[in-house]
Each structure stands twice: as C-alpha cells, then as structure tokens.
Design a protein around this motif. Structure first.
Motif, PDB file in Angstrom:
ATOM      1  N   ARG A  27      46.378  93.891  60.901  1.00 12.28           N
ATOM      2  CA  ARG A  27      46.080  94.706  59.717  1.00 12.28           C
ATOM      3  C   ARG A  27      45.086  95.809  60.057  1.00 12.28           C
ATOM      4  O   ARG A  27      45.121  96.880  59.459  1.00 12.28           O
ATOM      5  CB  ARG A  27      45.525  93.819  58.606  1.00 12.28           C
ATOM      6  CG  ARG A  27      46.588  92.865  58.103  1.00 12.28           C
ATOM      7  CD  ARG A  27      46.047  91.976  57.028  1.00 12.28           C
ATOM      8  NE  ARG A  27      47.082  91.027  56.626  1.00 12.28           N
ATOM      9  CZ  ARG A  27      47.006  90.280  55.547  1.00 12.28           C
ATOM     10  NH1 ARG A  27      45.946  90.380  54.758  1.00 12.28           N
ATOM     11  NH2 ARG A  27      47.967  89.458  55.252  1.00 12.28           N
ATOM     12  N   VAL A  28      44.179  95.526  60.978  1.00 17.32           N
ATOM     13  CA  VAL A  28      43.246  96.579  61.414  1.00 17.32           C
ATOM     14  C   VAL A  28      44.048  97.741  62.012  1.00 17.32           C
ATOM     15  O   VAL A  28      43.753  98.916  61.765  1.00 17.32           O
ATOM     16  CB  VAL A  28      42.229  96.034  62.434  1.00 17.32           C
ATOM     17  CG1 VAL A  28      41.330  97.157  62.945  1.00 17.32           C
ATOM     18  CG2 VAL A  28      41.392  94.922  61.822  1.00 17.32           C
ATOM     19  N   GLU A  29      45.068  97.404  62.783  1.00 12.28           N
ATOM     20  CA  GLU A  29      45.933  98.456  63.346  1.00 12.28           C
ATOM     21  C   GLU A  29      46.592  99.256  62.226  1.00 12.28           C
ATOM     22  O   GLU A  29      46.696 100.480  62.295  1.00 12.28           O
ATOM     23  CB  GLU A  29      47.012  97.838  64.237  1.00 12.28           C
ATOM     24  CG  GLU A  29      46.512  97.326  65.584  1.00 12.28           C
ATOM     25  CD  GLU A  29      46.323  98.448  66.589  1.00 12.28           C
ATOM     26  OE1 GLU A  29      46.406  99.626  66.209  1.00 12.28           O
ATOM     27  OE2 GLU A  29      46.066  98.127  67.778  1.00 12.28           O
ATOM     28  N   ASP A  48      52.026 108.315  56.662  1.00 11.06           N
ATOM     29  CA  ASP A  48      52.849 107.728  55.612  1.00 11.06           C
ATOM     30  C   ASP A  48      54.228 107.293  56.105  1.00 11.06           C
ATOM     31  O   ASP A  48      55.037 106.817  55.346  1.00 11.06           O
ATOM     32  CB  ASP A  48      52.930 108.620  54.375  1.00 11.06           C
ATOM     33  CG  ASP A  48      53.249 110.044  54.717  1.00 11.06           C
ATOM     34  OD1 ASP A  48      52.886 110.944  53.960  1.00 11.06           O
ATOM     35  OD2 ASP A  48      53.881 110.264  55.791  1.00 11.06           O
ATOM     36  N   ILE A  49      54.461 107.489  57.410  1.00  7.79           N
ATOM     37  CA  ILE A  49      55.625 106.845  58.018  1.00  7.79           C
ATOM     38  C   ILE A  49      55.078 105.875  59.050  1.00  7.79           C
ATOM     39  O   ILE A  49      54.461 106.280  60.036  1.00  7.79           O
ATOM     40  CB  ILE A  49      56.543 107.883  58.701  1.00  7.79           C
ATOM     41  CG1 ILE A  49      57.012 108.905  57.672  1.00  7.79           C
ATOM     42  CG2 ILE A  49      57.709 107.192  59.381  1.00  7.79           C
ATOM     43  CD1 ILE A  49      57.720 110.095  58.294  1.00  7.79           C
ATOM     44  N   LEU A  50      55.246 104.585  58.830  1.00  7.68           N
ATOM     45  CA  LEU A  50      54.653 103.599  59.726  1.00  7.68           C
ATOM     46  C   LEU A  50      55.735 102.920  60.553  1.00  7.68           C
ATOM     47  O   LEU A  50      56.723 102.425  60.012  1.00  7.68           O
ATOM     48  CB  LEU A  50      53.890 102.533  58.931  1.00  7.68           C
ATOM     49  CG  LEU A  50      52.612 103.030  58.261  1.00  7.68           C
ATOM     50  CD1 LEU A  50      52.912 103.517  56.851  1.00  7.68           C
ATOM     51  CD2 LEU A  50      51.564 101.958  58.236  1.00  7.68           C
ATOM     52  N   GLY A  65      52.776 107.091  62.196  1.00  9.72           N
ATOM     53  CA  GLY A  65      51.860 106.204  62.915  1.00  9.72           C
ATOM     54  C   GLY A  65      52.610 105.015  63.465  1.00  9.72           C
ATOM     55  O   GLY A  65      53.656 104.637  62.945  1.00  9.72           O
ATOM     56  N   MET A  66      52.083 104.445  64.544  1.00 14.11           N
ATOM     57  CA  MET A  66      52.805 103.345  65.190  1.00 14.11           C
ATOM     58  C   MET A  66      51.857 102.199  65.504  1.00 14.11           C
ATOM     59  O   MET A  66      50.756 102.408  66.017  1.00 14.11           O
ATOM     60  CB  MET A  66      53.448 103.867  66.479  1.00 14.11           C
ATOM     61  CG  MET A  66      54.301 102.874  67.201  1.00 14.11           C
ATOM     62  SD  MET A  66      55.463 103.756  68.277  1.00 14.11           S
ATOM     63  CE  MET A  66      56.197 102.408  69.163  1.00 14.11           C
ATOM     64  N   LEU A  75      46.172 103.420  60.981  1.00 16.04           N
ATOM     65  CA  LEU A  75      47.193 104.426  60.648  1.00 16.04           C
ATOM     66  C   LEU A  75      46.930 105.026  59.286  1.00 16.04           C
ATOM     67  O   LEU A  75      47.013 106.242  59.101  1.00 16.04           O
ATOM     68  CB  LEU A  75      48.585 103.787  60.669  1.00 16.04           C
ATOM     69  CG  LEU A  75      48.990 103.056  61.936  1.00 16.04           C
ATOM     70  CD1 LEU A  75      50.448 102.653  61.848  1.00 16.04           C
ATOM     71  CD2 LEU A  75      48.771 103.936  63.156  1.00 16.04           C
ATOM     72  N   LEU A  76      46.624 104.160  58.318  1.00 13.79           N
ATOM     73  CA  LEU A  76      46.411 104.650  56.954  1.00 13.79           C
ATOM     74  C   LEU A  76      45.184 105.558  56.898  1.00 13.79           C
ATOM     75  O   LEU A  76      45.148 106.550  56.177  1.00 13.79           O
ATOM     76  CB  LEU A  76      46.257 103.474  55.990  1.00 13.79           C
ATOM     77  CG  LEU A  76      47.491 102.560  55.909  1.00 13.79           C
ATOM     78  CD1 LEU A  76      47.171 101.314  55.093  1.00 13.79           C
ATOM     79  CD2 LEU A  76      48.678 103.298  55.303  1.00 13.79           C
TER      80      LEU A  76
END
Lengths: 504, 428
Positions: free
Chosen positions: A149-151, A161-163, A82-83, A155-156
């Motif tokens: 943090r919303v962004e 699990d790779i950010l 996720g990015m 992703l979460l």
C-alpha cells in the motif's frame, strides 16, 4: 469520451524473441483491466513499454485520447501513469513518509525537509482510499501487504491516475489479498483506472471489468468475467484445454520415512526461525507445508537438507539421524530437493542444461570415472532427461540461464526426480511458472508419491497446497500452527492458521 | 526516484531475455572462435593506434615539422610512427625478409640472428603463460589471486635453493626436483589465503596483497648481501644453480638464444589446466564454486575445500613462472627480482577471458610487446614505457568492451556468452 489509455499495434522484438506482437489494448476510466498470461507471454514487457522502460519497435500509445511519446518513467509519471513492481522499491529503514517523499521532497525555507506537510498529505490519501497506512511507521516493521500500500500511496502522491500493478497478489496472504481487492475497488470507485497483471484466474475473475489474455506475445482474446470462467481463461492462456485439479488417487501411506522431533533452527539473523517443530512424513503421501513466506519454512527445509545447522532436535531419515549431516550424505541417502530459489541454489545459470543435469551426480559413475568426466555419459543423460521431462531447450548445450522459468524448473525436477529417492522435498515448486509447467510438475510429484516416496511440498500458494497435499501443516512464526487432513481443509481454516489464529 | 527507475530499468533489461519466450533453435550456439576474438583483436588495434598518437605527440621533430605547415607535420608524424612501430615489430617477430633469406642461405649463425626476436618473444611469454594461468584458474574458481607476485617470489627462493644447495644429482632427478620445489612453495603460499578465506571468510584480495609484502621482504632478507642465501661476494644475489638443474635450451651452446624447454612446459600447463577445468570432476567443482557457490553447496560440494585447492593450484602455477625463469634463463635469483609478472598476470587472465588458451594468446602478445619495446627503444628512441601505455589501454578496452563495441558499431553479444570473470568484492 476516449479511453483513458489506448495501445495500438505495440510490437517489441528482442534478439530472437518477439515479445509483443501488435498488441491492442484499451482501458476505460474507472475500470480494472486484467492482463492475463503465462510467464513469458509478454505482459511485463508491455507494461514496461507503457512505463517507458522499453521503447516499442512499432505501435502507438494514446493517453486520454492524445498520442503519447513515453521516453522514460518520468514521462509516464507526468502523464499520470504509475507502476507498482513485483519487487517493492522501498528503503526499509526509512519511514513511510520518507519513502513516499523520496525523489519529490517537500522543502521548507529552502533546505529543510517538510515531513509534516508530506505526512498530512499521505494521511489524506490513506483516508480517502481506505488504505490505513501510518505515515510515521518504519517500512521494515510493516507487513508485506501494507508495504504494498505504501507503493500505491507513492503513485497517488505523484498524482497518478492510471495504476499498473504487476502481479500484486504474489506475495500476499489470502486475507491480505482480500484487503488489496477492497483497496482497488475503492480506487476505481473514485475515478482511478487500474491495469492488473496476474496469472491467477480466480482474482482476475473477481476483480476485473475486462480481461485481455496474452499468449506468446500476442493478444489472444478480450473478454469479461461475466462471459468467462476459470476453465475458458486457462485454455486461452495455454492454448489448449487444461486440467485445473491435480489428478490423483487416494494416498497409500506406508512406513515413516522422515521423522522430525523438536527441531530448532536459527535463521540468518541468528534468531530462532524454527522453534520446536515435530512431524512425520510417510512413504506414499504428500505433506503440504503452508504458511506466509518467512515463517520458518525456508529454514526448516534447509535444515532437513543439510544446508543449515540444526540447533537441537532430531531429524530421522529412514531411521538414521541426519541432523547436521552434510548435504551430500543426505542426498546420497535418497533425498531429492527442488530448492525454493531455483536460480540462486538449484542451477548454475552459465552452465549448459546438460551440465546442470549432473549437478549433484557429477562424481558418480557413469558420469565420472575417477577424476575424468565422461562426455558421452553426460550427453546421454541430458538427451534422455530432456526428452523424458519435456524440457524445451534448443540444444542440451544451451545455457540454463537462457531458458524460461518453467523450463529451468523442469531441468531441476528432471535432475532430482530421475534419481531413486525415498524423500522428495519441493519448495515453491511452481512459483512464477505458467499453467502448463505447473500441471506437469504437479503430476511428477504425484507420480513420485505413487511410487512410494515421501513427498514434502512447501508452497505459499494455498491453491497449490490444497490441490497437491494429502495432509497439510501450517507454519506460523516457526511453529506448526495446525495439521489438517487435506480433505477437511478449507481456504478459510488455512487462512486463519496462516495468520496465527488457532482453531479448535 | 531517478536512480531507482534506472536501476529497475537495468534489472528489467537484464532479466528480460531470460523470462522471454523460448528461444528459437540455434540462437544461442556458442559464437565461434572468431567472434570471441573480435573484441580483443580490435582492442589491441585500437590501443596500438592510440599508442601511435602518443609517439607522434611526444616527438619534438613532429612539432617542429608542424611549424613548417600542416602537411609536413602529418608526414613527419607518420614517418616517426612508422620508424617506431617498424622497430617494434621487427623486435617482436623479426624481419620476415631476413628470416626467409637466412633460411634459404642455410647458414646457422644467420638463421639464429634472424629468428632471435621471435625466440625472445617466446622466452618472455613463458613466465607470462604460467602466471596468467594462475590468475585465470583463480577467476574460474571465484577467487581473485592478486598474490601471484608473492607466490612467484617464494617459489623462486625455494627453487633456487634446491638448485644450488643440492649437488651431485643427475639432471633427470635434480631438474624435476627443482621444479617441484617451486610448485610446492608457490602452492603453499597460495593455499594460505585460500585457507583463511575458506575458514574465516577473510577476503583473499587483502590477504594475498599482505602475503605479497611478506614474500618481497623475505626475499630481500634472504638475498641481502649478508643474507642466508647470498652468494657471499658482496652482491645481493643467490649462488648459481647447478647445471644439473638447468632447463635445456632450444639451441644448446647458443648463449644469446635464451628460449628453453620452459616454453613447452608452459604450453603443457595450459593444456593441463584446460583438461582439469573442463574434463574432470575437480574442475567441475572449481567452476561451480566460482559460478555459484550456493548451488555448489546445494550440490554437496565442499566449498571451503574447493577454494583451498583452487588457491593452491593457482599458487603452484604462479610458482612455476618463477621456477622456469630461474632454471631456464637466469640460473640464479637476484634480490631485485620483481618482474611484475604476477601483476601483469591479472591483465593476462582478463585479456584471455580466463580461458587457458586465451591466456596463452594473451601471453604471446605481452611477450611480443616487451620484446618489441626493447628494440623500439634501441632503434627509434621511443621509451620502453610506451608498452605499458599500450598494455594499459588494451586492458581498459577489454574490461570495458562497450567502448570497443560503440567504436566499431558491433552488435550486442547474446546474453550468457560473456564470461563473468570476477564477482565483486563481497562475492561469497
């Protein structure tokens, strides 16, 4: 166990540019990998390849030991990558829950959105990683740090699990940066892996487990915080030794050049953005204006330069009231202005470098004689300024839009500082620039000060304000929260003022 | 989700070359005239090929021939297309063999007949050049002048009035005065939406369209059989202008060769617009306001004043398109005057990439298309409307150059070379 992510020999060419040249990268699970490099070093290209936005010309990507073929962001998301982009991709008028659900809505009874279920999961994620986000809040009401943090929650929520975090601290206050660092620590402690893109050395040293430095599309070294310091990282990034402090002697303040009294300015929403600001700037000193973006700095500068109407108050420039004077008369009175958004205000991107260098002197001799512009004079000036200000451009006729950010900024600095001025206003003069360009622009501003000009520097970067300014004004909600001597200012004291907490 | 990622992909793709490493030397040199012309040329050829298909598939004889076998059908199709386009080209440019043999023979009448098609092309191009320049100048200044047609009407009314009502002046005074009348009339009519945009933010597209209707109806009112400017013989046309206001013909006393000095005026106007845009401070202001109004304001330019001037100049050029047509060809103004020049002008500006010389080339092309179409209808019975199809296709291909690039597998242009002709609706 294989690394959770491995890039081997990634190469990406754009017409005329080798953006990534055989880059190797490894990310272990539960670690923070910092990707450090100047603008244009190829960091974003590399991460966009990983996220599937670009396809590499050569090289392979392995995720958890298996070769991955990432054709687009949806492939990346399936692989748990996720990015978070520099510019958030949130819908301001929707709630946190709605934003997070967007694109993978939970549905009840076939057609009804199940907001409650999504909100529950968001609350769980928020609690698990200490994110402290209220799922019911409307995004536009949230501070930038929380929006970020919303962004991350987005992703979460999609089980990433790779950010990948692209320059995540660029928009944050010092306090918010601390909060973000805590969040990242909590993420990796629970098994997530993070790639952290930055050109800020301090954060990289504080946060990362491993550091990879990119320069001109190549990986020029991998190291760890234990084995390096700011100076060594900076020279790796730039490829030579770098002076981190701005070399300058003590200020020699002279007469008052700019005298602002009880200035009131309205912002775009017709709300008061600057409410009763008073200050003076003397010749031969640099006054830094610090503050989190959006606290009236932009409107203040626009009012001083004639680009925005002054509601009330006085702006005296060298004894003349220039409140609501035209931009041209203020410029002709001896004001140089390096605008906040160089591409939007400071340049015509389709124009050549030479044409951009005459943007506000095009009608004056020797550039123009009457109606006719003098080609020879334009070329002469371009050749001279390009050399004098070290603008790296293939030719003076290259469109400004084709230059790197640093060189675009040098075009503006060359145009503005080459004029005889008594007041120099620089807004975010080094935003997004690389170390080499920052160094250069800082030295030019100090030079202007030493020549006796009054200088105002507005910056969201505390380090920059502290390094450059002789006096610092901190703006909060349209007011000046405090004025400090630069020598006496600390990051903590400024940070408190920036957050609106008055100190005694 | 997908839309967003696509959007970000596009944003990234657009930004990438800018933030990329410094470009190597010479990478961004301006790509030569030939490369600039490549897409337009291929667009024209492609449009002509598609036009040929339309001709073949709307011809009954082709279908009948296909009934007798595929080969015969194809053969008949080619012969129909050949006949039509043959007539088309000889109508637009003349028959080269005939021109040469006429020149060799040295006989005036024969030469005139041979070059008639070519001269007709130049005649039709003249108003196109003026109108195309009008819209192109507007594009350069960031305004979308859809009102060229209305400005054309107003200028026509003023010009024809000066042309017939003032009597006894020598040509050296009367002709410039009549031209000037068109410049002023068109210029003022263009300045109105410019002023409205500058002062109130009212979009010029809406206002120029509305002013078009006003101009049309005003002309109808004035030129109605009983109108103020009617000839008085029951026909809805203006009186004839005085011969002292005539634009001189290339070939005096040769009525059928209608090409006149207006064509040279049009070329001079193109050169003047080029000089204005690229060599003067006013042109620098116009282009800066067009490219980046915020930077223009930052640079101390008056955006409002520049927009008004741009629209006035644009209107004046559109006006000259009517003036030269009336003073050079018609010598009066009919009620049903509409020629569509003002609307075709938008296509011309696009086709010419808003560059004055590009507009001249595009206008010559449109002139040739119109002249050729007349001949094609006369000889091959292909309706004139085919030109509209071909013109339309050319515009589509120019507006969406991706189609042409995909079709002919051309390389992507280097970024920054493409001229953005119009910013969207809300732009500035």
């Amino acid at each position: 166990m294989p690394p959770v992510l491995q890039l081997r020999g990634i190469t990406k060419r754009f017409p005329g540019v080798l953006a990534n040249d055989h880059i190797d990268l490894e990310l272990e699970q539960g670690q923070v990998l910092a990707l450090l490099g100047e603008n244009g070093a190829g960091k974003s290209t590399l991460m966009n390849i990983l996220y599937g936005l670009y396809h590499p010309d050569e090289g392979e990507i392995y995720v958890r030991g298996e070769k991955a073929d990432i054709q687009g962001p949806s492939d990346a998301i399936k692989l748990g990558i996720g990015m978070v982009h520099q510019h958030f991709m949130l819908v301001p008028v929707l709630t946190v829950t709605e934003n997070v659900m967007l694109g993978m809505e939970s549905i009840r009874n076939g057609i009804v959105l199940d907001r409650a279920k999504a909100a529950r999961r968001i609350r769980d994620i928020s609690d698990q990683y200490g994110l402290e986000v209220d799922p019911e809040a409307t995004v536009e009401d949230l501070p930038v740090g929380i929006q970020q943090r919303v962004e991350i929650i987005k992703l979460l929520y999609r089980n990433a699990d790779i950010l990948i975090l692209d320059e995540p601290t660029a928009v944050l206050t010092p306090q918010e940066v601390m909060g973000l660092i805590a969040v990242i620590r909590s993420l990796v402690a629970q098994g997530k892996s993070v790639v952290f893109i930055s050109h800020k050395l301090k954060e990289v040293l504080e946060l990362s487990d491993r550091i990879v430095v990119l320069r001109r599309g190549r990986s020029v070294g991998a190291t760890t915080p234990a084995e390096s310091d700011e100076r060594s990282l900076a020279s790796m990034m730039v490829g030579r030794d770098v002076i981190l402090e701005v070399p300058k002697g003590p200020a020699n303040p002279g007469d008052v050049v700019l005298d602002v009294r009880d200035l009131v300015v309205k912002g775009d929403q017709n709300k008061v953005a600057v409410s009763g600001v008073s200050f003076q700037v003397r010749g031969g000193e640099i006054v830094g204006v610090a503050g989190v973006q959006g606290n009236g700095q932009t409107e203040l500068i626009e009012a001083l330069t004639g680009l925005r109407a002054v509601e009330s108050g006085r702006v005296e420039l060298g004894g003349r009231d220039v409140a609501n004077a035209s931009p041209r008369s203020i410029t002709e009175d001896g004001t140089a202005h390096v605008p906040e958004d160089r591409q939007r205000d400071g340049l015509v991107l389709g124009y050549s470098v030479a044409d951009n260098l005459i943007l506000n002197t095009y009608y004056l001799a020797p550039i123009a004689k009457g109606l006719a512009m003098q080609e020879a004079a334009i070329t002469d000036r371009a050749d001279r300024l390009i050399k004098e200000y070290d603008v790296r451009t293939p030719t003076p006729l290259t469109p400004a839009g084709n230059l790197s950010g640093g060189n675009q900024q040098k075009v503006i600095v060359a145009r503005e500082l080459s004029r005889p001025v008594k007041l120099t206003i620089a807004s975010q003069p080094t935003r997004g620039l690389d170390v080499g360009s920052i160094e250069y622009i800082h030295s030019q501003l100090v030079k202007k000060r030493d020549e006796g000009a009054a200088v105002i520097v507005v910056s969201a970067e505390l380090d920059e304000v502290m390094a450059l300014a002789d006096r610092i004004l901190v703006m909060y909600e349209g007011r000046i929260m405090g004025a400090l001597d630069a020598a006496a200012a600390t990051k903590e004291s400024l940070g408190m003022l920036m957050a609106g907490v008055a100190t005694e | 989700m997908d839309d967003k990622t696509v959007a970000s992909a596009i944003a990234n793709a657009v930004q990438q070359p800018k933030s990329g490493a410094p470009t190597p030397k010479g990478q961004h040199r301006r790509g030569g005239w030939l490369r600039q012309l490549l897409v337009p040329l291929l667009a024209i050829i492609t449009a002509l090929i598609l036009g040929a298909l339309v001709i073949a598939f709307t011809d009954e004889s082709v279908f009948q021939a296909f009934g007798g076998g595929f080969g015969r059908g194809v053969g008949q199709a080619f012969s129909v297309i050949g006949r039509a386009y043959g007539a088309f080209f000889s109508g637009a440019f003349g028959n080269p063999v005939r021109i040469i043999s006429a020149l060799i023979s040295g006989q005036g009448a024969q030469i005139r007949r041979a070059i008639y098609p070519l001269m007709e092309t130049l005649r039709i191009s003249t108003p196109y050049i003026f109108a195309g320049l009008a819209v192109a100048l507007g594009f350069q200044g960031g305004v979308f002048n859809i009102g060229a047609e209305g400005q054309y009407f107003i200028a026509g009314l003023v010009t024809v009035f000066v042309g017939y009502a003032i009597k006894g002046l020598p040509a050296i005074v009367h002709l410039p005065l009549a031209l000037l009348a068109g410049v002023v009339g068109g210029g003022l009519w263009g300045a109105i939406p410019g002023y409205l945009k500058a002062k109130t933010g009212a979009h010029e597209v809406i206002n120029t369209i509305m002013l078009n209707y006003i101009a049309f109806r005003l002309a109808e009112f004035m030129l109605d059989a009983n109108g103020l400017m009617a000839r008085g013989d029951g026909r809805p046309v203006s009186p004839e202008i005085q011969p002292s206001a005539y634009l001189p013909q290339f070939f005096p006393n040769q009525v059928e060769l209608r090409v006149n000095v207006g064509f040279f005026l049009a070329l001079a106007a193109a050169a003047l617009v080029w000089w204005l845009l690229y060599k003067t401070t006013l042109g620098y202001e116009i282009r800066t306001v067009g490219a980046n109004p915020r930077a223009a304001r930052y640079a101390g330019m008056s955006v409002a004043r520049t927009i008004v001037i741009t629209m006035a100049l644009s209107g004046a050029l559109a006006g000259l398109s009517a003036s030269t047509d009336i003073l050079g060809v018609l010598h009066y103004m009919p009620n049903a005057f509409s020629s569509g020049y003002g609307f075709d002008a938008i296509a011309l500006a696009l086709l010419g990439k808003s560059h004055p010389f590009g507009v001249v080339l595009a206008s010559l092309l449109f002139g040739a298309l119109r002249a050729g179409a007349q001949n094609m209808q006369g000889i091959a019975q292909v309706p004139v409307d085919l030109t509209s199809i071909v013109q339309g296709l050319i515009i589509v291909f120019i507006a969406a150059p991706e189609i042409i690039r995909k079709l002919y597998r051309l390389r992507q242009p280097v970024e920054g070379e493409e001229l953005v002709t119009v910013r969207g609706w809300g732009g500035a």
